[in-house]
Design a protein around this motif. Structure first.
Motif, PDB file in Angstrom:
ATOM      1  N   ILE A 235       0.836  -1.205   0.000  1.00  0.00           N
ATOM      2  CA  ILE A 235       0.000   0.000   0.000  1.00  0.00           C
ATOM      3  C   ILE A 235       0.868   1.252   0.000  1.00  0.00           C
ATOM      4  N   HIS A 236       1.990   1.216   0.708  1.00  0.00           N
ATOM      5  CA  HIS A 236       2.897   2.364   0.741  1.00  0.00           C
ATOM      6  C   HIS A 236       3.468   2.627  -0.649  1.00  0.00           C
ATOM      7  N   TRP A 237       3.917   1.562  -1.314  1.00  0.00           N
ATOM      8  CA  TRP A 237       4.435   1.729  -2.667  1.00  0.00           C
ATOM      9  C   TRP A 237       3.335   2.176  -3.627  1.00  0.00           C
ATOM     10  N   PHE A 238       2.143   1.624  -3.467  1.00  0.00           N
ATOM     11  CA  PHE A 238       1.037   2.008  -4.344  1.00  0.00           C
ATOM     12  C   PHE A 238       0.678   3.478  -4.175  1.00  0.00           C
ATOM     13  N   SER A 239       0.734   3.978  -2.940  1.00  0.00           N
ATOM     14  CA  SER A 239       0.412   5.388  -2.710  1.00  0.00           C
ATOM     15  C   SER A 239       1.416   6.299  -3.402  1.00  0.00           C
ATOM     16  N   ILE A 240       2.700   5.905  -3.374  1.00  0.00           N
ATOM     17  CA  ILE A 240       3.721   6.689  -4.071  1.00  0.00           C
ATOM     18  C   ILE A 240       3.462   6.678  -5.577  1.00  0.00           C
ATOM     19  N   PHE A 241       3.143   5.495  -6.114  1.00  0.00           N
ATOM     20  CA  PHE A 241       2.833   5.390  -7.547  1.00  0.00           C
ATOM     21  C   PHE A 241       1.610   6.222  -7.901  1.00  0.00           C
ATOM     22  N   ASN A 242       0.582   6.176  -7.057  1.00  0.00           N
ATOM     23  CA  ASN A 242      -0.628   6.946  -7.293  1.00  0.00           C
ATOM     24  C   ASN A 242      -0.329   8.447  -7.288  1.00  0.00           C
ATOM     25  N   SER A 243       0.530   8.866  -6.370  1.00  0.00           N
ATOM     26  CA  SER A 243       0.887  10.278  -6.315  1.00  0.00           C
ATOM     27  C   SER A 243       1.676  10.698  -7.545  1.00  0.00           C
ATOM     28  N   GLU A 478       0.749   8.795   3.270  1.00  0.00           N
ATOM     29  CA  GLU A 478       1.955   8.998   4.064  1.00  0.00           C
ATOM     30  C   GLU A 478       1.614   9.567   5.437  1.00  0.00           C
ATOM     31  N   MET A 479       0.541  10.376   5.507  1.00  0.00           N
ATOM     32  CA  MET A 479       0.106  10.899   6.803  1.00  0.00           C
ATOM     33  C   MET A 479      -0.243   9.764   7.764  1.00  0.00           C
ATOM     34  N   ALA A 488       1.479   6.006  17.832  1.00  0.00           N
ATOM     35  CA  ALA A 488       1.482   4.599  18.226  1.00  0.00           C
ATOM     36  C   ALA A 488       2.927   4.186  18.499  1.00  0.00           C
ATOM     37  N   TYR A 489       3.225   2.920  18.393  1.00  0.00           N
ATOM     38  CA  TYR A 489       4.529   2.414  18.800  1.00  0.00           C
ATOM     39  C   TYR A 489       5.310   1.884  17.606  1.00  0.00           C
ATOM     40  N   LYS A 490       5.486   2.746  16.615  1.00  0.00           N
ATOM     41  CA  LYS A 490       6.305   2.416  15.457  1.00  0.00           C
ATOM     42  C   LYS A 490       7.432   3.440  15.345  1.00  0.00           C
ATOM     43  N   ILE A 491       8.581   2.996  14.860  1.00  0.00           N
ATOM     44  CA  ILE A 491       9.704   3.890  14.614  1.00  0.00           C
ATOM     45  C   ILE A 491       9.742   4.194  13.123  1.00  0.00           C
ATOM     46  N   TYR A 492       9.542   5.459  12.769  1.00  0.00           N
ATOM     47  CA  TYR A 492       9.560   5.845  11.357  1.00  0.00           C
ATOM     48  C   TYR A 492      11.015   5.923  10.894  1.00  0.00           C
ATOM     49  N   TYR A 493      11.324   5.210   9.834  1.00  0.00           N
ATOM     50  CA  TYR A 493      12.701   5.206   9.346  1.00  0.00           C
ATOM     51  C   TYR A 493      12.795   5.322   7.825  1.00  0.00           C
ATOM     52  N   VAL A 494      11.675   5.299   7.105  1.00  0.00           N
ATOM     53  CA  VAL A 494      11.706   5.348   5.636  1.00  0.00           C
ATOM     54  C   VAL A 494      11.664   6.810   5.182  1.00  0.00           C
ATOM     55  N   TYR A 495      12.725   7.542   5.494  1.00  0.00           N
ATOM     56  CA  TYR A 495      12.748   8.968   5.163  1.00  0.00           C
ATOM     57  C   TYR A 495      12.942   9.213   3.668  1.00  0.00           C
ATOM     58  N   GLY A 496      13.364   8.201   2.934  1.00  0.00           N
ATOM     59  CA  GLY A 496      13.373   8.330   1.479  1.00  0.00           C
ATOM     60  C   GLY A 496      11.964   8.501   0.941  1.00  0.00           C
ATOM     61  N   PHE A 497      11.014   7.738   1.498  1.00  0.00           N
ATOM     62  CA  PHE A 497       9.610   7.911   1.144  1.00  0.00           C
ATOM     63  C   PHE A 497       9.141   9.325   1.480  1.00  0.00           C
ATOM     64  N   MET A 498       9.520   9.802   2.667  1.00  0.00           N
ATOM     65  CA  MET A 498       9.080  11.124   3.090  1.00  0.00           C
ATOM     66  C   MET A 498       9.620  12.215   2.161  1.00  0.00           C
TER      67      MET A 498
END
Length: 603
Positions: A235-243, A478-479, A488-498
């Motif tokens: 879904i994350h990759w699809f959102s980037i493609f959609n954008s 991405e939001m 929540a309890y996740k560590i965001y690390y995909v700053y390339g996506f951001m």
């Protein structure tokens, strides 16, 4: 490059201005900021141990599982500590203080590579008050956090039986620590020893430590806390493609306007130039050329407008730089490092605010430039500090660890008055002198042109409301990931996506505002400055509306403190995002307007 080498390089950068006999004023300025934001990093432990050297177990906070930001000191619950009271050192940074990190020594005796069998370290006298405190914590699913060598560990306070009548406390902390050479690379906690809470009894708290050799590299020791299956989902990759598809569509639409529609407009205007005065008066003149004498008229409330544009440019610069730093450095490996970095970068980029805000205010004929500089410098800090001040009252009432200490408030105020304001002044002076002269391609008429009536959907208010839909559509997936990592309890690390999403957001915002401005000018309405800014800034409204959906349907938050914290800081985040988008939209639209009026022949 290892974590230790990165820390040494960062310390060298912040402290390298010191000399044997003194330091330059510029070095003093940067060291003041660094000492306020990252104080205490120079003597942090180097994460290397000798055999049987002391390893400190820090107790951090305790709080409801569903309310991540509602945390309290660990010993605010009637836990007991170990017998060892002395401790080496600990220094809190500004980022840790703002995030409510409250490290307290556990008192447990842990030595490097030295196993400890199950050992009782204290007893809890379970009177009625103590039992009620533990029962309340168990009912609300309280969890606690600890640190060993900067590695976080989480544990649950206790649990209730299926009927919710009896409550049990976990009394045995079973620690398993992995090491690679002379460094700690892994920590696991197993909670055992479930004891029923019976009034007027004593409960023994115990712990054990098991050391094991590990093949995990020191620089990879935080990988276990990441969640690739969540952040790198399809879904994350699809959102980037959609954008990206949206970007291609919008760029094509804008290109069509620039290449086809404007070419026809230029041809029509050139044909009108060949007519005599009588034919031109009898002809049907319309379009954006007719407002050439008003399109560069100063916007209403130029002082506020220029301050918003300057602040938006600074927020964009901060976002871009912090994302780049986060891509190069693993900021999630140090407590509060992301917030500390953002504060430092915001202070350092204050000249950007002054330059763009001051130059725009000068071009619009503003004379109260000192007032504009103050408003631009303190607009964002006042919004953030005002919200934090309000939430701080609630945190103090709750005795939460999120209550900001007075010393931290003083440090933030010092940064605002002694770093941000002077640098903003430098930027304002540069902006006024380098690009403060109005060099518009068209003269501005002395008398404003009447704005003709137009269809309802061409009104600026309608354009503003609709302008933020597409920019929000390009980022809302991405939001979700960003919200989940923060609330929540996740560590965001995909700053390339951001970074990719930030670029997409900029392109979509500029394209949307250019299209909106073209249709507005074509309706002979020259009020494009505020319209371009607000149509892009309306993205914030949709983000804040989405935060309501996220709160009620994606979380289980409850209580006055957590609710106030959530909606307060989401309002700050949305407003800052809106100001940034508005500034990006205005800058792109301003270049478009200047370009089209430069290429048309004006009498």
């Amino acid at each position: 490059m290892t974590w230790r080498e990165r820390r040494k390089r960062r310390l060298l950068f912040f402290g390298g201005s010191w000399g044997a006999t003194g330091m330059a004023p510029a070095g003093l300025l940067w060291c003041v900021v660094a000492s306020l934001v990252l104080r205490g990093r120079a003597d942090e432990h180097e994460h290397t141990y000798q055999d049987k050297e002391e390893v400190v177990l820090w107790m951090n906070t305790v709080g409801p599982y569903h309310n991540r930001q509602e945390t309290y000191k660990y010993f605010s619950l009637p836990f007991c500590g170990g017998s060892k009271k002395s401790i080496g050192h600990y220094h809190e940074t500004l980022g840790e203080a703002l995030q409510g990190v409250e490290l307290e020594f556990s008192g447990l005796d842990i030595k490097f590579k030295e196993d400890v069998m199950q050992t009782t370290y204290c007893e809890i006298d379970l009177d009625k008050q103590t039992r009620d405190a533990f029962v309340y914590a168990i009912k609300n699913h309280y969890w606690y956090q600890m640190y060993i060598d900067d590695l976080p560990i989480w544990g649950i306070v206790g649990e209730a039986d299926e009927n919710g009548e009896d409550y049990y406390l976990w009394t045995y902390k079973k620690l398993e620590i992995g090491y690679n050479g002379n460094r700690i690379v892994d920590v696991n906690l197993t909670s055992e020893g479930k004891v029923k809470l019976v009034p007027n009894t004593k409960i023994q708290m115990s712990y054990s430590v098991k050391w094991k050799r590990s093949d995990v590299k020191f620089e990879d020791r935080f990988d276990k806390y990441l969640d690739p299956s969540f952040f790198q989902h399809r879904i994350h990759w699809f959102s980037i493609f959609n954008s990206f598809m949206m970007v291609i569509f919008l760029v094509g639409l804008v290109s069509m306007i620039l290449m086809r529609t404007l070419r026809k407009d230029y041809a029509r205007y050139s044909k009108e130039e060949e007519m005599d005065d009588m034919d031109r008066d009898l002809g049907d003149e319309y379009g954006w050329k007719q407002v050439h004498g008003d399109v560069f008229r100063p916007s209403s409330h130029p002082l506020i407008f220029s301050s918003l544009i300057g602040s938006g440019c600074q927020i964009f610069a901060v976002s871009f730089i912090v994302i780049i730093v986060a891509m190069l450095e693993d900021l999630y490996t140090e407590r509060g490092s992301m917030l500390s970095t953002a504060i430092f970068v915001y202070a350092a980029t204050s000249p950007v605010n002054g330059y763009f805000g001051g130059s725009l205010y000068a071009r619009q004929g503003g004379r109260r430039w000192i007032k504009q500089m103050f408003i631009g410098a303190f607009l964002i800090p006042a919004m953030v500090c005002g919200t934090a001040f309000f939430i701080n009252f609630i945190a103090i009432y709750y005795h939460a660890s999120r209550a900001i200490p007075f010393g931290t408030m003083v440090a933030v105020c010092c940064i605002c008055f002694f770093v941000i304001l002077p640098l903003n002044l430098v930027g304002t002076i540069l902006g006024r002198n380098l690009s403060g002269q109005p060099n518009f391609p068209c003269r501005v008429n002395a008398v404003p042109r009447p704005i003709p009536e137009k269809k309802w959907f061409m009104e600026p208010a309608v354009i503003v409301c609709l302008g933020g839909i597409l920019p929000f559509g390009s980022i809302f997936i991405e939001m979700y990931f960003i919200f989940t990592s923060f609330w929540a309890y996740k560590i965001y690390y995909v700053y390339g996506f951001m970074m990719l999403v930030l670029v997409i957001l900029c392109i979509v915002t500029v394209c949307v505002t250019i299209v909106c401005t073209y249709f507005l000018l074509n309706a002979e309405d020259y009020r494009w400055q505020w319209t371009s800014f607000l149509s892009a800034a309306s993205t914030a409204i949709y983000v804040y509306m989405y935060s309501f959906y996220y709160y009620f349907f994606k979380t289980k938050m409850y209580g006055l403190f957590q609710t106030s914290f959530y909606f307060g800081y989401m309002a700050v985040f949305s407003t800052a995002l809106g100001i940034m988008c508005g500034a990006i939209g205005y800058m792109g639209t301003s270049a478009f307007v200047r370009k089209i009026y430069t290429n048309v022949k004006i009498d």
